[in-house]
Design an enzyme around this catalytic site. Structure first.
Site, short mmCIF file in Angstrom:
data_model
loop_
_atom_site.label_atom_id
_atom_site.label_comp_id
_atom_site.label_asym_id
_atom_site.label_seq_id
_atom_site.Cartn_x
_atom_site.Cartn_y
_atom_site.Cartn_z
N LYS A 218 0.88 -1.21 0.13
CA LYS A 218 0.09 0.01 0.05
C LYS A 218 0.97 1.04 0.12
CE LYS A 218 -4.39 -1.68 2.13
NZ LYS A 218 -4.98 -1.85 3.41
N LYS B 58 -4.44 -11.41 -5.37
CA LYS B 58 -5.62 -11.51 -4.74
C LYS B 58 -6.65 -10.70 -4.97
CE LYS B 58 -5.61 -8.84 -0.62
NZ LYS B 58 -5.84 -8.56 0.42
N LYS C 166 -10.64 -5.28 -2.77
CA LYS C 166 -11.69 -4.33 -3.16
C LYS C 166 -11.24 -2.95 -3.55
CE LYS C 166 -12.89 -4.40 1.61
NZ LYS C 166 -13.47 -3.98 2.84
P1 AMP Z 1 -10.61 -6.56 4.10
O1 AMP Z 1 -10.96 -6.19 2.84
O2 AMP Z 1 -9.38 -6.42 4.61
O3 AMP Z 1 -11.90 -5.58 4.83
O4 AMP Z 1 -10.74 -7.91 4.71
C1 AMP Z 1 -11.98 -8.63 5.37
C2 AMP Z 1 -11.67 -10.02 5.50
O5 AMP Z 1 -11.75 -10.68 4.07
C3 AMP Z 1 -10.49 -10.54 5.92
O6 AMP Z 1 -10.56 -11.56 6.89
C4 AMP Z 1 -9.50 -10.72 4.80
O7 AMP Z 1 -8.66 -11.97 5.07
C5 AMP Z 1 -10.65 -11.50 3.91
N1 AMP Z 1 -10.28 -11.49 2.47
C6 AMP Z 1 -9.98 -10.30 1.70
N2 AMP Z 1 -9.72 -10.56 0.53
C7 AMP Z 1 -9.55 -11.91 0.37
C8 AMP Z 1 -9.39 -12.91 -0.77
N3 AMP Z 1 -9.05 -12.30 -1.86
N4 AMP Z 1 -9.61 -14.13 -0.61
C9 AMP Z 1 -9.78 -14.53 0.60
N5 AMP Z 1 -10.21 -13.83 1.80
C10 AMP Z 1 -10.25 -12.56 1.67
#
Ligand code: AMP
Length: 320
Positions: free
Chosen positions: A104, A185, A188
Site C-alpha cells: 500500500k 488476490k 476491494k
Molecule cells: P478486508 O478486505 O481487509 O476488509 O478483509 C476482510 C476479510 O476478508 C479478512 O478476513 C480478509 O482476510 C478476507 N479477504 C479479503 N480478501 C480476500 C481474498 N481475496 N480471499 C480470501 N479472503 C479475503
C-alpha cells in the site's frame, strides 16, 4: 471487515461464510473496523453509509445478532486506547516488514503514519477481547503473527496479560484470486472491470465477470497442468458448494473452460441471490440495524474496558 469499497466473494469465502459456520461453537465478536478504513482518506458520508452496509451484509450472510456481537470499532473507544498502549511496545521494524504495508505504501506519494500502525490497532481489536482464534483469509495471516508477537512482548514486559490468539483459515477459499489476473488476490481496491464479483452484483453482472475470467491456453480442465486462473475458478466453486476434492475432480476433469465458467457462475448466483434478498429486507429497516449495532457495542464494551483497565494497571498508568 473494513467498511470500504464493495465486499466481494473473496471476503465472503475467506471470512464471512466461515464466521457463520463457527458462530455457535464460540462466543463470537464481529467488528466493522471503521478506524482502519481511515488509514486511507474516505469520503465521510460514504464511510458512514458503508458501515451500515457491512452490518447488513453480516446479517444477510446469517450471523445471528442474538448470540454474536456485531459492533463498530469506533463505538468502543477502548480499541483506540489499547492501540496506543500497544504502539508503545511495538518496534517500527516489525511494522515495516508487513507485506500489506509495503504494497500500500508503494502506491502512495506521502505515507500516512496510521497505515504503518494499522496492524497494531488490529492487534488491539483482537487482544482487547482475549480472543482464542481469529477466522480470517490468508492475507491477514501475517498480521495475526504480528498480533501474537505483540501479545508475547507485552506479556514478557508486564506479566501475563493477553491470551495469545490462533489463526483459523478456511480449508478452501482462504485466498480467492482476481478473475482478471489470477496472480493477484481479489481485492476491494482493485480497479479492473472484471476483477471481482461483488456480493451485491446482479446475476447478469456475475455471469459476465465469470465468463470473462482469465484461464490459460489449454481448452479444458487438466488437473495436472491447470494454470492459476482455472484453479481459482474451481476453488470458488468448491468453496461455495462444500464438495470434497474427489467429487470436484470427478466433476471438472476434462470439462471445457466455457462449461466450467458457466457452472461456477450458476453456483455463485445460487448462493448470492437469497443472500441479496435478505440484504434488501434488512436495509429496509434501519432502526433494526441501529439496534443491532448499539446492542453489540453495549455487550462487548465491558470486556474491552476491563482489558484496558488491567493493561493500564500493569503499565503503571493512572486508573484513578
Ligand atoms: P478486508 O478486505 O481487509 O476488509 O478483509 C476482510 C476479510 O476478508 C479478512 O478476513 C480478509 O482476510 C478476507 N479477504 C479479503 N480478501 C480476500 C481474498 N481475496 N480471499 C480470501 N479472503 C479475503
Amino acid at each position: 471487515m473494513q467498511p470500504t469499497g464493495n465486499l466481494h466473494i473473496g471476503n465472503y469465502l475467506g471470512a464471512l461464510k466461515n464466521w457463520v459456520r463457527i458462530q455457535n461453537d464460540f462466543e463470537c465478536i464481529f467488528c466493522i473496523v471503521d478506524l482502519h478504513a481511515i488509514t486511507v482518506y474516505q469520503d465521510p458520508a460514504e464511510l458512514r453509509r458503508k458501515i451500515e452496509e457491512i452490518a447488513a451484509l453480516y446479517l444477510a450472510a446469517g450471523i445471528d445478532p442474538t448470540t454474536c456481537s456485531i459492533m463498530v470499532q469506533s463505538a468502543v473507544p477502548a480499541h483506540a486506547e489499547l492501540g496506543w498502549m500497544l504502539t508503545c511496545v511495538t518496534p517500527v521494524g516489525w511494522l515495516e516488514r508487513m507485506t500489506q504495508y509495503k504494497a500500500k505504501a508503494a502506491r502512495q506519494e506521502s505515507v500516512i503514519s496510521g497505515l504503518l500502525q494499522y496492524p497494531v490497532l488490529m492487534a488491539a481489536d483482537i487482544l482487547l477481547y482475549q480472543a482464542g482464534i481469529v477466522p480470517v483469509g490468508e492475507d491477514q495471516a501475517q498480521h495475526l503473527e504480528l498480533t501474537r508477537d505483540v501479545a508475547q512482548r507485552f506479556n514478557s514486559l508486564y506479566g501475563d496479560t493477553f491470551v495469545v490468539p490462533g489463526t483459523a483459515l478456511p480449508a478452501v477459499g482462504a485466498r480467492v484470486m482476481g478473475l482478471d489476473d489470477p496472480t493477484q488476490k481479489m481485492s476491494k481496491s482493485a480497479t479492473g472491470q472484471n476483477h471481482a464479483v461483488a456480493l451485491l452484483d446482479s446475476p447478469a453482472a456475475i455471469r459476465k465477470t465469470i465468463m470473462r475470467a482469465t484461464t490459460d491456453s489449454n481448452p479444458a480442465v487438466d488437473f495436472d497442468n491447470a494454470g492459476p486462473g482455472v484453479l481459482n475458478l474451481i476453488s470458488i466453486y468448491q468453496a461455495f458448494s462444500g464438495d470434497t476434492d474427489d467429487s470436484i475432480k470427478a466433476r471438472f476433469a476434462g470439462m471445457r473452460y466455457g462449461d466450467l465458467k458457466k457452472q461456477v457462475a450458476e453456483m455463485t448466483i445460487a448462493h448470492l441471490e437469497p443472500f441479496q434478498q435478505r440484504y434488501r429486507e434488512i436495509v429496509a429497516d434501519p432502526a433494526y440495524l441501529a439496534k443491532v449495532l448499539s446492542q453489540g457495542a453495549d455487550r462487548v464494551a465491558p470486556i474491552a474496558n476491563q482489558t484496558v483497565r488491567t493493561v493500564k494497571e500493569r503499565m503503571g498508568l493512572y486508573v484513578g
